[in-house]
Motif scaffolding. Structure first.
Motif, short mmCIF file in Angstrom:
data_model
loop_
_atom_site.label_atom_id
_atom_site.label_comp_id
_atom_site.label_asym_id
_atom_site.label_seq_id
_atom_site.Cartn_x
_atom_site.Cartn_y
_atom_site.Cartn_z
N ARG A 134 42.43 42.36 24.99
CA ARG A 134 42.76 41.50 26.21
C ARG A 134 43.84 42.18 27.08
N ARG A 135 44.37 43.08 26.36
CA ARG A 135 45.56 43.85 27.14
C ARG A 135 45.21 45.04 27.98
N ILE A 136 44.12 45.60 27.35
CA ILE A 136 43.12 46.68 28.28
C ILE A 136 42.33 46.16 29.13
N SER A 137 42.25 45.13 29.36
CA SER A 137 41.18 44.30 30.38
C SER A 137 41.81 43.45 31.28
N PRO A 138 41.28 43.06 32.55
CA PRO A 138 41.85 42.66 33.65
C PRO A 138 42.29 41.03 33.17
N ALA A 139 43.30 40.69 33.81
CA ALA A 139 44.13 39.64 33.25
C ALA A 139 43.13 38.24 33.48
N ASN A 140 42.23 38.30 34.27
CA ASN A 140 41.55 37.10 34.49
C ASN A 140 40.13 37.14 33.56
N SER A 141 40.02 38.30 32.71
CA SER A 141 38.57 38.17 31.92
C SER A 141 39.05 38.49 30.57
N GLY A 142 40.21 38.01 30.21
CA GLY A 142 40.65 38.14 28.76
C GLY A 142 39.93 37.19 27.87
N GLY A 143 39.16 36.15 28.18
CA GLY A 143 38.20 35.42 27.12
C GLY A 143 36.97 36.67 27.04
N LEU A 144 36.40 37.01 28.09
CA LEU A 144 35.38 37.94 28.06
C LEU A 144 35.76 39.30 27.18
N ALA A 145 36.64 39.61 27.56
CA ALA A 145 37.09 40.84 26.46
C ALA A 145 37.04 40.48 25.06
N LEU A 146 37.80 39.08 24.86
CA LEU A 146 37.70 38.93 23.41
C LEU A 146 36.37 38.61 22.85
N ALA A 147 35.70 38.31 23.63
CA ALA A 147 34.07 37.85 23.23
C ALA A 147 33.42 39.14 22.92
N VAL A 148 33.38 40.23 23.71
CA VAL A 148 32.99 41.62 23.67
C VAL A 148 33.54 42.05 22.14
N VAL A 149 34.80 42.00 22.02
CA VAL A 149 35.52 42.53 20.78
C VAL A 149 34.84 41.78 19.53
#
Length: 400
Positions: free
Chosen positions: A138-153
């Motif tokens: 989440r922290r290395i990704s855009p603030a409005n794409s935190g859920g997407l970042a989590l899903a990828v991880v």
């Protein structure tokens, strides 16, 4: 002569101002999840060959999974609490290196006690990694794409279920079980190098912003998210652990490896759906996932003798549960706020407590009523989890 002053580098503590998704770093973090899940479950596919080589029963080899979970439960929260102020990247690399080393000791050990100790240590390092991966993505990704970042991880875990454990079993069957563990350690070494090069660094938690463990646990939303995790995971893992006796008593004629393969492949679809929806409709997504989970359990109960119906239910089950981790990690991260690392450290503890409880509860249910009762138990726990998301709707409707 004038001297130009370089612009200050962006703070490592606030990389969420990035405008582009860091796809390669996120994929490398997902690969860490693949290693974690594969390392934890690999003994399940190698029980006979490991037992024969080490001169112990299959029941003893089964404890390779239990003691891994114990290491995670015992170490995760204290370790994440102690390391709140550590820079995240060295902590990530150190924990991954420790896991690689522990796994390598398992691979070369001819003494079952040493192997069990190495599994406990591996589980401990795994707990640290699970505790920081979600917030890192989440922290290395855009603030409005935190859920997407989590899903990828989170993609690494279902891929580990679908491919990692079966591949380890295949390699162990053809060559030797030690090569399966060694191969996983080799992949871990590669990941250490890749992460060191491409993953951005992150600052730790400033001392002034840290809170006591008890206060974080009692933050609004945290307890109910953890309760949903435990209840849903208990319903899932009781049947997952004892899928073989369920299928034996069902009369469908299906084997566990086929059903779990269908589940594993479908779970990847669940992660994809989660990635597309989680940043827009988190509560609806979670409740729909649990509803499909209940439907899958209902099909297993009502149509347990039909091979087609059971495989359909396995697909629905994987689709429903595949995105559970990013959905619940997202809810914990939002509820935890600035304490998201510590909040997420509760997740592997809740998961592994449910795994431990599932082994006990499933054994009791099997002795009392046989394998078919497990499908009904899965449905009941699914209904309970859905009710909890409705009761805590304010927590689960928060947006990333």
């Amino acid at each position: 002569m004038t001297t130009s002053i370089p612009a200050p580098a962006p703070s490592a503590a606030t990389p969420a101002t990035r405008e582009r998704m860091p796809w390669l770093p996120l994929i490398s973090l997902a690969a860490v999840g693949f290693v974690l899940l594969s390392a934890e479950t690999m003994p399940a596919g190698l029980l006979p060959v490991m037992a024969r080589d080490l001169g112990v029963s299959e029941g003893v080899i089964g404890q390779f999974i239990s003691i891994w979970a114990l290491g995670t439960v015992v170490v995760t929260v204290p370790a994440i609490t102690y390391t709140q102020g550590f820079r995240r990247k060295p902590l990530l690399l150190g924990a991954l290196s420790g896991l690689v080393l522990a796994n390598a000791v398992t691979a070369v050990s001819s003494d079952v006690v040493i192997a069990l100790v190495s599994r406990f240590v591996g589980g401990a390092f795994t707990g640290i990694l699970w505790g920081i991966l979600a917030a890192y993505g989440r922290r290395i990704s855009p603030a409005n794409s935190g859920g997407l970042a989590l899903a990828v991880v989170a993609t690494g875990a279902p891929v580990g279920f679908a491919l990692g454990t079966p591949l380890g079993s295949f390699i162990g069957g053809i060559f030797d079980w030690r090569w399966s563990f060694a191969g996983l350690s080799a992949l871990g070494v590669v990941l250490v190098g890749v992460i060191a090069i491409i993953v951005p660094g992150l600052a730790g938690q400033p001392r002034a912003h840290r809170q006591p463990l008890r206060r974080v646990f009692l933050l609004p939303g945290i307890p109910i998210v953890l309760l949903v995790i435990f209840v849903w995971m208990l319903g899932h893992n009781t049947l997952y652990t004892y899928i073989a006796p369920f299928l034996r008593d069902s009369g469908s004629g299906l084997t566990a490896d086929l059903v779990l393969l269908v589940y594993g492949v479908a779970s990847i679809g669940g992660v994809i759906v989660t990635a597309l929806v989680i940043d827009h409709h988190p509560r609806l997504l979670l409740q729909a996932s649990i509803a499909v989970f209940i439907l899958a359990a209902g099909v297993l109960v009502a149509e347990h003798a039909s091979p087609v119906a059971v495989l359909l239910a396995a697909g629905l089950w994987g689709l429903a549960f595949g995105g559970a981790s990013p959905q619940l990690q997202s809810a914990l991260s939002i509820a935890g706020g600035a304490q998201s690392d510590l909040a997420n450290s509760f997740l592997p503890v809740a998961f592994n407590l449910a795994i431990f409880a599932a082994g006990l509860v499933g054994a009791v249910l099997l002795n009392v009523s046989g394998g078919l009762i497990l499908g009904a138990f899965m449905a009941v726990l699914g209904v309970a989890a859905l009710a909890l998301t409705i009761a805590g709707r304010e927590t689960f409707s928060a947006r990333t």
